[in-house]
Design an enzyme around this catalytic site. Structure first.
Site, PDB file in Angstrom:
ATOM      1  N   ASP A 101      36.324  38.611  36.361  1.00  0.00           N
ATOM      2  CA  ASP A 101      36.079  40.217  36.314  1.00  0.00           C
ATOM      3  C   ASP A 101      36.712  41.214  36.239  1.00  0.00           C
ATOM      4  OD1 ASP A 101      36.828  39.139  38.754  1.00  0.00           O
ATOM      5  OD2 ASP A 101      34.923  40.243  39.689  1.00  0.00           O
ATOM      6  N   LYS A 120      28.944  39.825  42.464  1.00  0.00           N
ATOM      7  CA  LYS A 120      29.657  39.756  42.804  1.00  0.00           C
ATOM      8  C   LYS A 120      30.268  41.549  43.226  1.00  0.00           C
ATOM      9  CE  LYS A 120      33.760  40.307  42.663  1.00  0.00           C
ATOM     10  NZ  LYS A 120      35.286  40.467  42.509  1.00  0.00           N
ATOM     11  N   GLU A 144      31.198  39.699  49.441  1.00  0.00           N
ATOM     12  CA  GLU A 144      33.055  40.141  49.063  1.00  0.00           C
ATOM     13  C   GLU A 144      32.799  40.283  50.189  1.00  0.00           C
ATOM     14  OE1 GLU A 144      37.047  39.357  46.734  1.00  0.00           O
ATOM     15  OE2 GLU A 144      35.071  39.716  45.993  1.00  0.00           O
ATOM     16  N   GLU A 173      36.256  41.189  51.802  1.00  0.00           N
ATOM     17  CA  GLU A 173      37.935  40.927  52.026  1.00  0.00           C
ATOM     18  C   GLU A 173      39.164  41.638  52.986  1.00  0.00           C
ATOM     19  OE1 GLU A 173      41.803  40.093  49.410  1.00  0.00           O
ATOM     20  OE2 GLU A 173      40.055  41.216  48.192  1.00  0.00           O
ATOM     21  N   SER A 178      37.037  30.399  44.421  1.00  0.00           N
ATOM     22  CA  SER A 178      36.502  31.233  43.500  1.00  0.00           C
ATOM     23  C   SER A 178      37.532  32.285  42.965  1.00  0.00           C
ATOM     24  CB  SER A 178      35.538  32.321  44.375  1.00  0.00           C
ATOM     25  OG  SER A 178      35.258  33.500  43.324  1.00  0.00           O
TER      26      SER A 178
END
Length: 367
Positions: free
Chosen positions: A35, A148, A189, A191, A303
């Protein structure tokens, strides 16, 4: 009937979301993150001397998606918006159809990138909520069954701030609830970036604090956890940490303990991002997480973007003649990570890849 402040998804929607989520985290399988935005893809192509044109991006992603037996290790692929509408060389076939033919679930990146969070010390939040509902409706019709959304937090002397943690947790929860309303499984997500000189204990402390806030927000927004996937960083020292490099066993134990302390059992699965680790490091550390002793109520899988594609790009270099070699590199890495997701990884000579040990760290990484 008594009134209630709670609104839960219809049972049929919950059932559909759980089926999709369980298929994504199926035994030993993981996700190929393809992506990258146009700008990020441009940087990857520049590194191998290839023009950043729509045609070259199309050719590269066709190479990825047409790889035979990819579905043995890959359950889903995260797409960039552009890719959804591109066709394979056979004009009647969309690139996403190549995935469906291999029983791979298409997903879609729906955030619109990070923006400054004013009033903080160079921290950020993620934009894209305003029109997310209509976009989810369109993506579901086009066959995307998961999405996502990435938020970014930085470890520093005064970061992440409580404001940044709360803001990003709330944004992720709003995104997740909107996705589920349109029958799309949200991949959440948060991070914690590897940038910085922090040690592994500091990364663990911050990651625990971030995840606790995220799941509190998901609960407040009545997000259906059985139809939700967590995508998260492994617990590692910062890239500039001057202490001895952490062993895979240390990373595995710290990461698993962090998940045990913060992630509800009902979450469908946990997928780790590679966070700038080399291809081999990402595989070895995932294996160490799965080999760590302790309670593992969720699938713990991968992922990966860079950690699945670095060798592919080096082998391809924009030449159709190299397609077969590039696809072999992808299968090698995908199969290695499948074994790591099962805690059964043992490196073999046959598995050597072009960029296996290459440093993939990108400072302050954006997608």
């Amino acid at each position: 009937m008594a009134s209630s402040n709670y609104h839960f998804l219809p049972e049929e929607t919950q059932k559909e979301l759980k089926i999709i989520a369980d298929a994504i985290v199926a035994h030993g399988k993981g996700i190929l993150a393809a992506d990258e935005s146009t700008a990020t893809m441009g940087r990857r192509l520049l590194d191998i001397g290839v023009e950043n044109s729509e045609e070259m991006r199309r050719q590269y992603r066709q190479l990825l998606f047409s790889t035979e037996n990819l579905g043995n290790s890959i359950s889903g692929v995260i797409l960039f918006h552009e890719t959804l509408f591109q066709k394979a060389d056979a004009e009647e076939t969309l690139l996403v159809d190549l995935l469906r033919q291999r029983k791979i679930i298409p997903g879609i990146k729906v955030d619109k990138g990070v923006v400054p969070l004013y009033g903080t010390e160079d921290e950020c939040t993620t934009q894209g909520l305003d029109d997310l509902g209509p976009r989810c409706e369109q993506y579901k019709k086009l066959g995307c069954h998961f999405a996502k959304w990435r938020c970014v937090l930085k470890i520093g002397p005064h970061t992440p701030s409580q404001l940044a943690i709360q803001e990003n947790a709330n944004v992720l929860a709003r995104y997740a609830s909107i996705c589920q309303a349109y029958r799309i499984v949200p991949m959440v997500e948060p991070e914690v970036l590897p940038d910085g000189s922090h040690n592994i204990m500091e990364c663990q402390k911050v990651t625990e604090k971030v995840l606790a806030a995220v799941f509190k927000a998901l609960n407040d927004h009545h997000v259906f956890l059985e139809g939700t996937i967590l995508k998260v960083n492994m617990v590692t020292p910062g890239q500039a940490c001057k202490m001895l490099r952490a062993l895979p066993e240390e990373i595995g134990e710290a990461t698993l303990l962090t998940m045990q302390r913060t992630v509800p059992v009902s979450v469908a699965g946990i997928m780790f991002l590679s966070g700038g680790q080399s291809e081999e490091e990402a595989t070895v550390n995932l294996n160490a997480i799965n080999q760590s002793n302790g309670f593992k109520p969720w699938p713990l899988t991968f992922s990966y973007g860079r950690a699945l594609q670095a060798s592919v790009l080096q082998a391809w270099r924009g030449s159709a003649e190299n397609k077969g070699l590039a696809q072999e590199e992808l299968i090698k890495r995908a199969n290695a990570n499948r074994a790591a997701a099962l805690g059964e990884y043992h490196k073999t000579e046959d598995e050597e890849t072009t960029a296996g040990k290459q440093d993939l760290f990108v400072p302050d990484n954006e997608y």
